[in-house]
Design an enzyme around this catalytic site. Structure first.
Site, PDB file in Angstrom:
ATOM      1  N   GLU A 102      19.281 -10.669   2.727  1.00  0.00           N
ATOM      2  CA  GLU A 102      18.744 -11.609   3.702  1.00  0.00           C
ATOM      3  C   GLU A 102      18.806 -11.043   5.118  1.00  0.00           C
ATOM      4  O   GLU A 102      19.769 -10.377   5.507  1.00  0.00           O
ATOM      5  CB  GLU A 102      19.492 -12.943   3.601  1.00  0.00           C
ATOM      6  CG  GLU A 102      19.214 -13.613   2.256  1.00  0.00           C
ATOM      7  CD  GLU A 102      19.840 -14.978   2.086  1.00  0.00           C
ATOM      8  OE1 GLU A 102      19.377 -15.719   1.201  1.00  0.00           O
ATOM      9  OE2 GLU A 102      20.790 -15.316   2.820  1.00  0.00           O
TER      10      GLU A 102
ATOM     11  N   CYS B  36      25.801 -17.825  10.648  1.00  0.00           N
ATOM     12  CA  CYS B  36      26.870 -16.851  10.418  1.00  0.00           C
ATOM     13  C   CYS B  36      27.718 -17.251   9.217  1.00  0.00           C
ATOM     14  O   CYS B  36      28.195 -18.378   9.124  1.00  0.00           O
ATOM     15  CB  CYS B  36      27.743 -16.765  11.666  1.00  0.00           C
ATOM     16  SG  CYS B  36      29.106 -15.608  11.528  1.00  0.00           S
TER      17      CYS B  36
END
Length: 373
Positions: free
Chosen positions: A94, A344
């Site tokens: 990703e 994150c």
């Protein structure tokens, strides 16, 4: 049996010049080719009209320019875009594009999975398969640039910053990460400032020393705990390279680096009632007193099966104030892309786990369930 072609995205300028020399060509041909590929997004040798026909034919016979494809993408309400990048063998990594008013940042992956097992990170719980190649790393930047509207006529590029903060530990793949970052910085590559390319590490100290000898980029360090006892749990690599050893390595890097302007970015994920007390804030400030830094407090982004919760805003504020009372610069990171699991710690991809970590975890959970019954 056909001979496998050389993917020119795997070569930085030094590698390309060596290749052209082997072909009996002048080194400047490497500069021309890089400009076509990275400034104008051209991958067809026939379009490179300042390279003579004979050489274009030789290149087509021996080489190719192939970036990994975008398998799918999701767009967040805040404009963040998460890309699933197909790296072959049924696996995806990703890559996240984060647009802001004054910059546009691409968060790039360096490995298929991660071997470090940080307990608050989705990638770390997925296991590890392999390192990405240079072409798979720089190809993320190239492919997303194309997707976002790379203008062949002007050479305008939509990405101003790159952060090596995606899936994987970059320092465990230095052989491919360094050439990829060289291309990001190269005037004939993506021509990014060394202050606009950031590598984030959890603390593989010998590799950090090698990084400092090889290239100068901005450094971010994943600390996440104010002492070794807690960090051993949250960031298991700490058992091998404890905090004082890591901090000494950071200071050695800063001595060699101009990109960091003399200080490192410290990343600290805020886990509710785990590492976010005021006492722990004082402890962190004392820990960092000899290491020039700014502290980036990161609200935890939950993922399915996560054992942790996000610190409340009030706990984050108190933690931040304590650090500032010690004279530290503190930034609370704004969460981006959490509605599409692009924030994150949420990146996972599609990984064939060679470590069998998920299978082992499921077996352990089943054993616990049987015992309870």
């Amino acid at each position: 049996m056909s001979v496998k072609k050389i993917n020119l995205l795997d070569l930085d300028r030094k590698g390309l010049r060596a290749l052209f020399s082997e072909m009996g060509e002048k080194p400047f041909r490497a500069d021309q080719l890089m400009k076509w590929v990275y400034h104008f997004g051209v991958t067809d040798f026939e379009e490179m009209n300042n390279i003579n026909k004979v050489l274009r034919t030789k290149l087509a016979a021996k080489c190719e320019i192939v970036a990994p494809e975008i398998a799918s993408f999701q767009k967040s309400n805040d404009g963040t875009i998460k890309f699933a990048i197909n790296v072959g063998q049924g696996q995806e990594v990703e890559t996240v594009y984060i647009p802001e008013e004054d910059r546009a940042t691409l968060c790039v992956s360096s490995q298929v999975g991660c071997a470090l097992e940080c307990t608050f990170c989705s990638t770390g719980q997925q296991g590890f398969n392999r390192n990405l190649t240079v072409s798979e790393i720089i190809g993320q930047v190239w492919r997303v640039s194309q997707f976002l509207g790379f203008h062949k006529d002007t050479g305008d590029r939509p990405i101003s910053n790159v952060v090596m903060m995606g899936m994987g530990e970059p320092l465990l793949n230095l052989a491919n990460v360094i050439p990829a970052m060289d291309i990001m910085l190269d005037d004939f590559g993506f021509s990014l400032s060394k202050r606009r390319v950031t590598l984030s590490t959890s603390g593989v100290v010998p590799a950090l020393d090698k990084l400092g000898d090889a290239i100068d980029v901005a450094l971010a360090v994943s600390i996440h705990a104010p002492n070794d006892e807690l960090r051993d749990v949250l960031v298991p690599v700490n058992k091998k390279y404890p905090l004082q050893e890591f901090l000494a390595g950071i200071r050695r890097y800063l001595e060699k680096s101009n990109a960091n302007r003399g200080r490192v970015t410290v990343e600290y994920v805020m886990l509710d009632h785990i590492n976010d007390s005021t006492d722990q804030a004082h402890e962190l400030a004392i820990l960092m007193k000899d290491t020039p830094c700014k502290i980036n407090l990161i609200p935890f982004n939950p993922y399915p099966g996560s054992p942790y919760g996000r610190s409340s805003n009030s706990r984050i504020d108190r933690f931040s104030k304590v650090l500032m009372e010690h004279g530290l610069t503190v930034i609370v990171r704004k969460t981006r892309g959490d509605d599409i699991d692009a924030a994150c710690g949420q990146l996972a991809g599609d990984i064939r786990d060679r470590t069998k970590r998920l299978a082992k975890k499921q077996m352990q959970q089943n054993q616990i369930s049987v015992t309870m019954e």
